[in-house]
Design a protein around this motif. Structure first.
Motif, PDB file in Angstrom:
ATOM      1  N   GLY A 173       0.841  -1.183   0.000  1.00 23.81           N
ATOM      2  CA  GLY A 173       0.000   0.000   0.000  1.00 23.81           C
ATOM      3  C   GLY A 173       0.877   1.234   0.000  1.00 23.81           C
ATOM      4  O   GLY A 173       1.919   1.271   0.661  1.00 23.81           O
ATOM      5  N   ILE A 174       0.482   2.284  -0.747  1.00 25.54           N
ATOM      6  CA  ILE A 174       1.349   3.442  -0.971  1.00 25.54           C
ATOM      7  C   ILE A 174       0.585   4.737  -0.712  1.00 25.54           C
ATOM      8  O   ILE A 174      -0.539   4.914  -1.183  1.00 25.54           O
ATOM      9  CB  ILE A 174       1.888   3.445  -2.417  1.00 25.54           C
ATOM     10  CG1 ILE A 174       2.753   2.210  -2.653  1.00 25.54           C
ATOM     11  CG2 ILE A 174       2.682   4.712  -2.710  1.00 25.54           C
ATOM     12  CD1 ILE A 174       3.126   2.006  -4.099  1.00 25.54           C
ATOM     13  N   LEU A 175       1.225   5.645   0.025  1.00 21.05           N
ATOM     14  CA  LEU A 175       0.755   7.026   0.188  1.00 21.05           C
ATOM     15  C   LEU A 175       1.929   7.948  -0.087  1.00 21.05           C
ATOM     16  O   LEU A 175       3.040   7.696   0.392  1.00 21.05           O
ATOM     17  CB  LEU A 175       0.230   7.269   1.604  1.00 21.05           C
ATOM     18  CG  LEU A 175      -1.079   6.585   2.000  1.00 21.05           C
ATOM     19  CD1 LEU A 175      -1.356   6.823   3.481  1.00 21.05           C
ATOM     20  CD2 LEU A 175      -2.245   7.107   1.151  1.00 21.05           C
ATOM     21  N   ALA A 176       1.698   9.025  -0.859  1.00 21.03           N
ATOM     22  CA  ALA A 176       2.778   9.944  -1.182  1.00 21.03           C
ATOM     23  C   ALA A 176       2.216  11.332  -1.446  1.00 21.03           C
ATOM     24  O   ALA A 176       1.046  11.498  -1.814  1.00 21.03           O
ATOM     25  CB  ALA A 176       3.564   9.452  -2.399  1.00 21.03           C
ATOM     26  N   ALA A 177       3.068  12.345  -1.257  1.00 22.11           N
ATOM     27  CA  ALA A 177       2.679  13.729  -1.519  1.00 22.11           C
ATOM     28  C   ALA A 177       3.935  14.534  -1.796  1.00 22.11           C
ATOM     29  O   ALA A 177       5.058  14.109  -1.501  1.00 22.11           O
ATOM     30  CB  ALA A 177       1.914  14.316  -0.334  1.00 22.11           C
ATOM     31  N   GLY A 178       3.733  15.715  -2.372  1.00 24.21           N
ATOM     32  CA  GLY A 178       4.876  16.569  -2.654  1.00 24.21           C
ATOM     33  C   GLY A 178       4.486  17.779  -3.468  1.00 24.21           C
ATOM     34  O   GLY A 178       3.323  17.946  -3.853  1.00 24.21           O
ATOM     35  N   PRO A 179       5.451  18.644  -3.771  1.00 26.02           N
ATOM     36  CA  PRO A 179       5.173  19.817  -4.593  1.00 26.02           C
ATOM     37  C   PRO A 179       5.020  19.432  -6.059  1.00 26.02           C
ATOM     38  O   PRO A 179       5.499  18.381  -6.496  1.00 26.02           O
ATOM     39  CB  PRO A 179       6.413  20.691  -4.383  1.00 26.02           C
ATOM     40  CG  PRO A 179       7.504  19.705  -4.092  1.00 26.02           C
ATOM     41  CD  PRO A 179       6.847  18.594  -3.305  1.00 26.02           C
ATOM     42  N   SER A 180       4.356  20.285  -6.817  1.00 23.65           N
ATOM     43  CA  SER A 180       4.218  20.118  -8.264  1.00 23.65           C
ATOM     44  C   SER A 180       4.769  21.355  -8.947  1.00 23.65           C
ATOM     45  O   SER A 180       4.387  22.480  -8.601  1.00 23.65           O
ATOM     46  CB  SER A 180       2.759  19.914  -8.664  1.00 23.65           C
ATOM     47  OG  SER A 180       2.256  18.690  -8.172  1.00 23.65           O
ATOM     48  N   ILE A 181       5.666  21.144  -9.877  1.00 26.34           N
ATOM     49  CA  ILE A 181       6.238  22.246 -10.657  1.00 26.34           C
ATOM     50  C   ILE A 181       5.628  22.172 -12.056  1.00 26.34           C
ATOM     51  O   ILE A 181       5.958  21.284 -12.844  1.00 26.34           O
ATOM     52  CB  ILE A 181       7.770  22.149 -10.717  1.00 26.34           C
ATOM     53  CG1 ILE A 181       8.351  22.105  -9.309  1.00 26.34           C
ATOM     54  CG2 ILE A 181       8.348  23.312 -11.512  1.00 26.34           C
ATOM     55  CD1 ILE A 181       9.826  21.788  -9.260  1.00 26.34           C
ATOM     56  N   GLY A 182       4.691  23.073 -12.322  1.00 28.50           N
ATOM     57  CA  GLY A 182       4.012  23.080 -13.608  1.00 28.50           C
ATOM     58  C   GLY A 182       4.741  23.945 -14.620  1.00 28.50           C
ATOM     59  O   GLY A 182       5.215  25.040 -14.293  1.00 28.50           O
TER      60      GLY A 182
END
Length: 251
Positions: free
Chosen positions: A118-127
């Motif tokens: 099972g996986i949970l992840a988050a972070g910034p997004s550079i568009g």
């Protein structure tokens, strides 16, 4: 004595198997991404995983994907066969550095089987918003009153311009699109954040080999103007389901 001798190899094999599993504390994988916002091929990813304790792991990952607006429609110029996306004014490419945690529900055996995480992840997004250019016919055309057909007068004038559906109203005068590299020379950057939840299924013949599939859901939000198709509803939040095929090694 015979009983002791016969059990000794079994105990040794068990100890080696347990020791073999304990030796794998890091994992490096790379793969390709498919998602509901990315068309045929979404992008690519790399990931470095570290063992924490028991069945828990943590990881750093980097994804690079293209995000498309659901209202995009690809058309083809019947005269020269070139294609373009009707109404599109900007590409959107995203880099996603992520930190996450994995929990192993079922562990793979030493030489076969499937491991489920099972996986949970988050972070910034550079568009990265890159202008979408088209090649537009700016030649002079005059209507022949007898045939009601427009005929070109003078030289052929083809102009490369960022697509604006309010300006480029005649689809028949769009003779093609020069490609993404033209737009990447004039990028605009946007900052956002992303989070995902998923499940991975790893398989391989040996413990040190990693081959697997990850499926899940992602939500991503950006600040600022995110116009990709001017005539479509504006959106700063993007939701998608994804599938990632990956390969790698443990050690």
């Amino acid at each position: 004595m015979l009983v002791i001798i016969s059990l000794f190899p079994v105990g040794l094999a068990w100890a080696q198997s347990g020791e073999e599993e304990e030796n794998y504390t890091r994992e490096f994988t790379y793969g390709i991404n498919f998602n509901s916002n990315g068309g045929l091929l979404g992008g690519a990813m790399i990931k470095q995983v570290y063992h924490l304790n028991d069945k828990w792991y943590h990881f750093w990952a980097l994804e690079g994907v293209e995000v498309k607006h659901p209202k995009e429609t690809r058309l083809q110029n019947l005269q020269n066969g070139a294609s373009f996306v009707r109404g599109k004014s900007n590409y959107l490419f995203v880099l996603r550095p992520q930190y996450g945690r994995e929990y192993t529900f079922f562990k793979k055996a030493a030489e076969s089987g499937v491991q489920v995480n099972g996986i949970l992840a988050a972070g910034p997004s550079i568009g990265i918003l890159a202008p979408y250019f088209i090649e537009y016919d700016r030649s002079n055309y005059v209507l022949d009153p007898r045939t009601q057909i427009y005929n070109r007068v003078g030289p052929v004038l083809i102009s490369t311009e960022q697509y604006d559906p309010k300006v480029h109203t005649n689809d028949g005068l769009i003779v093609g699109a020069p490609g993404v590299f033209k737009g990447l020379s004039e990028p605009a950057f946007r900052v956002g954040a992303n989070a995902k939840a998923g499940v991975s299924f790893e398989y391989g013949r040996y413990m040190e080999s990693v081959t697997g599939i990850e499926v899940g859901m992602m939500v991503e939000a950006f600040a600022g103007d995110m116009t990709m198709v001017p005539d479509a509803p504006k959106r700063n939040i993007f939701r998608s389901v994804y599938l990632t095929l990956y390969y790698g090694r443990r050690r």
